[in-house]
Motif scaffolding. Sequence first.
Motif, PDB file in Angstrom:
ATOM      1  N   LEU A  15       5.729  16.250   2.859  1.00  0.00           N
ATOM      2  CA  LEU A  15       4.453  16.346   3.576  1.00  0.00           C
ATOM      3  C   LEU A  15       3.435  15.387   2.984  1.00  0.00           C
ATOM      4  O   LEU A  15       2.744  14.658   3.713  1.00  0.00           O
ATOM      5  N   GLY A  16       3.330  15.360   1.661  1.00  0.00           N
ATOM      6  CA  GLY A  16       2.370  14.470   1.015  1.00  0.00           C
ATOM      7  C   GLY A  16       2.652  13.013   1.296  1.00  0.00           C
ATOM      8  O   GLY A  16       1.729  12.227   1.559  1.00  0.00           O
ATOM      9  N   VAL A  17       3.936  12.635   1.277  1.00  0.00           N
ATOM     10  CA  VAL A  17       4.318  11.247   1.548  1.00  0.00           C
ATOM     11  C   VAL A  17       3.997  10.864   2.980  1.00  0.00           C
ATOM     12  O   VAL A  17       3.507   9.758   3.251  1.00  0.00           O
ATOM     13  N   LEU A  18       4.258  11.773   3.915  1.00  0.00           N
ATOM     14  CA  LEU A  18       3.961  11.490   5.322  1.00  0.00           C
ATOM     15  C   LEU A  18       2.459  11.356   5.554  1.00  0.00           C
ATOM     16  O   LEU A  18       2.003  10.444   6.265  1.00  0.00           O
ATOM     17  N   LEU A  19       1.678  12.244   4.964  1.00  0.00           N
ATOM     18  CA  LEU A  19       0.219  12.174   5.088  1.00  0.00           C
ATOM     19  C   LEU A  19      -0.332  10.899   4.456  1.00  0.00           C
ATOM     20  O   LEU A  19      -1.307  10.311   4.947  1.00  0.00           O
ATOM     21  N   ALA A  20       0.307  10.452   3.367  1.00  0.00           N
ATOM     22  CA  ALA A  20      -0.187   9.291   2.619  1.00  0.00           C
ATOM     23  C   ALA A  20      -0.114   7.998   3.404  1.00  0.00           C
ATOM     24  O   ALA A  20      -0.740   7.002   3.040  1.00  0.00           O
ATOM     25  N   LEU A  38       8.136  11.509 -10.332  1.00  0.00           N
ATOM     26  CA  LEU A  38       7.602  10.946  -9.084  1.00  0.00           C
ATOM     27  C   LEU A  38       6.869   9.641  -9.346  1.00  0.00           C
ATOM     28  O   LEU A  38       6.882   8.736  -8.509  1.00  0.00           O
ATOM     29  N   GLY A  39       6.238   9.548 -10.515  1.00  0.00           N
ATOM     30  CA  GLY A  39       5.569   8.307 -10.882  1.00  0.00           C
ATOM     31  C   GLY A  39       6.543   7.156 -11.055  1.00  0.00           C
ATOM     32  O   GLY A  39       6.178   5.988 -10.949  1.00  0.00           O
ATOM     33  N   SER A  55       6.452   2.932  -1.518  1.00  0.00           N
ATOM     34  CA  SER A  55       5.585   2.312  -0.511  1.00  0.00           C
ATOM     35  C   SER A  55       4.245   3.023  -0.350  1.00  0.00           C
ATOM     36  O   SER A  55       3.277   2.421   0.114  1.00  0.00           O
ATOM     37  N   VAL A  56       4.172   4.304  -0.726  1.00  0.00           N
ATOM     38  CA  VAL A  56       2.927   5.053  -0.521  1.00  0.00           C
ATOM     39  C   VAL A  56       2.253   5.483  -1.819  1.00  0.00           C
ATOM     40  O   VAL A  56       1.119   5.953  -1.811  1.00  0.00           O
ATOM     41  N   THR A  57       2.948   5.351  -2.954  1.00  0.00           N
ATOM     42  CA  THR A  57       2.372   5.802  -4.224  1.00  0.00           C
ATOM     43  C   THR A  57       1.290   4.843  -4.695  1.00  0.00           C
ATOM     44  O   THR A  57       1.485   3.637  -4.727  1.00  0.00           O
ATOM     45  N   LYS A  58       0.146   5.401  -5.069  1.00  0.00           N
ATOM     46  CA  LYS A  58      -0.940   4.589  -5.617  1.00  0.00           C
ATOM     47  C   LYS A  58      -1.098   4.929  -7.101  1.00  0.00           C
ATOM     48  O   LYS A  58      -0.940   6.071  -7.524  1.00  0.00           O
ATOM     49  N   GLN A  59      -1.395   3.933  -7.887  1.00  0.00           N
ATOM     50  CA  GLN A  59      -1.486   4.098  -9.331  1.00  0.00           C
ATOM     51  C   GLN A  59      -2.847   4.612  -9.774  1.00  0.00           C
ATOM     52  O   GLN A  59      -3.001   5.117 -10.882  1.00  0.00           O
ATOM     53  N   SER A  60      -3.830   4.508  -8.879  1.00  0.00           N
ATOM     54  CA  SER A  60      -5.182   4.951  -9.224  1.00  0.00           C
ATOM     55  C   SER A  60      -5.668   5.987  -8.221  1.00  0.00           C
ATOM     56  O   SER A  60      -5.400   5.897  -7.025  1.00  0.00           O
ATOM     57  N   LEU A  65      -6.024   4.782   0.225  1.00  0.00           N
ATOM     58  CA  LEU A  65      -4.883   5.141   1.060  1.00  0.00           C
ATOM     59  C   LEU A  65      -3.639   5.298   0.192  1.00  0.00           C
ATOM     60  O   LEU A  65      -3.441   4.569  -0.776  1.00  0.00           O
ATOM     61  N   GLY A  66      -2.806   6.274   0.515  1.00  0.00           N
ATOM     62  CA  GLY A  66      -1.597   6.514  -0.253  1.00  0.00           C
ATOM     63  C   GLY A  66      -1.678   7.832  -0.999  1.00  0.00           C
ATOM     64  O   GLY A  66      -2.578   8.646  -0.760  1.00  0.00           O
ATOM     65  N   ILE A  67      -0.725   8.058  -1.909  1.00  0.00           N
ATOM     66  CA  ILE A  67      -0.686   9.318  -2.651  1.00  0.00           C
ATOM     67  C   ILE A  67      -0.712   9.058  -4.157  1.00  0.00           C
ATOM     68  O   ILE A  67      -0.047   8.159  -4.664  1.00  0.00           O
ATOM     69  N   PHE A  68      -1.510   9.849  -4.841  1.00  0.00           N
ATOM     70  CA  PHE A  68      -1.628   9.786  -6.296  1.00  0.00           C
ATOM     71  C   PHE A  68      -1.117  11.100  -6.864  1.00  0.00           C
ATOM     72  O   PHE A  68      -1.578  12.172  -6.477  1.00  0.00           O
ATOM     73  N   PHE A  69      -0.160  11.042  -7.790  1.00  0.00           N
ATOM     74  CA  PHE A  69       0.447  12.246  -8.347  1.00  0.00           C
ATOM     75  C   PHE A  69      -0.228  12.630  -9.661  1.00  0.00           C
ATOM     76  O   PHE A  69      -0.469  11.784 -10.522  1.00  0.00           O
TER      77      PHE A  69
END
Length: 424
Positions: A15-20, A38-39, A55-60, A65-69
């Motif tokens: 869900l988080g990846v799709l929303l991101a 996940l990181g 493709s959707v993970t953001k480092q900050s 836009l994207g997902i931060f864990f």
Amino acid sequence: MKIVVIGLGYVGLPLGVLLAKKYNVIGFDIDKKRISELGQFNDKTNEVEASDLKSVTKQSNNASLGIFFTNKIDDIRKADIYIVTVPTPVDKFNKPDFTPLIKASETVGKVIDKGAIVIFESTVYPGATEEICVPVIEKNSALRFNKDFFAGYSPERINPGDKVNTLENIVKITSGSTPETALKIDNLYKSIISAGTFPVSSIKVAEASKVIENAQRDINIAFVNELAKIFNLLAIDTNEVLDAASTKWNFINFRPGMVGGHCIGVDPYYLAHKAQELGYHPEIILSGRRMNDSMSSYIAYEVVKIALEKKIKVKNARVLLLGITFKENCNDIRNTKVIDLYKSLVEFGFIVDVYDPIADKIEVKKTLHINLLKQIPKNQKYHVAILAVKHDEFNTFDPVLYVKKKSVIYDVKSYLTCDVDGKL
């Protein structure tokens, strides 16, 4: 809009990846190891590919836009929407265990601001969101429900291991605590779910719709499990009977087997618990649960009976058990009923080796206290081989190569193919 997904398991991560892909998302989980994995774009549940994660993970946390864990509570303050996707298990007495849901609600209560919406996806009985979760948020936030913050319920329909019926391809049921909230929630899910949404009139209706989906399936499987027991006494092939009956257009083709997992083997107890609180004893629901929970010991008993008929001494006889996960082609071992089969076989005196090419060996050891075989030993011949889970890897597996001349091969899932003489 800032969205926080709390709980990054089989439901929350997809869900988080799709929303991101469209929103600013923060994925929160209390498991530091999970956040670290996940990181590194590693999803141990195998629900999300590494390329999709990357493709959707953001480092900050500052990126738009994207997902931060994260596992830090300060990172999830001042969000517009919180989506809770934690497990809802049962305890050893099959009573609902709301501990994960209560703790997640406490976390939300500590960080929520006025105007925010909290959406719950965890399967519960009708009324649980407003009776259990909302008061916890109110207590920890000092905010008032439907004045300072709002809630909704949109049940998860994830099918672990299914690469066809994925999140975006399944119609999403939505609901909200006010008409305006319901519309906002529906629009949010409508923006990411290609199959569309199905808004309902209240949170209770949405909760009820989810819990009966799994209860219905559980009852149907219980019926064919009972048929299997009857037909076994009659020396009739259950699957042949079901194949014949399936030629009628309105026959529902369920198959017998062990019913585990985090949904079908659990959710009916939530509905039964609420019914009993209201003074009603749900006979069919609990009868179905008893039937399905009995299958592991029934299979063990059948194996013993056949072994004795073949003059095999059960005490210290060696068993090769194929599969430990709760379903095929999935590494999920939550509430797997194969462990009950394993324990029953051990109680009868068998020495049991377990082989599962998909299950996480470390997780199995930690949770089920079983050392999985890395591979089946070539120099070991077993008295019994049991196919418990029909992983694709077992499609071409020939248990005859690993059993003694006088042996038992028990195919729980009717996965192995025999010729007209009964040879594999």
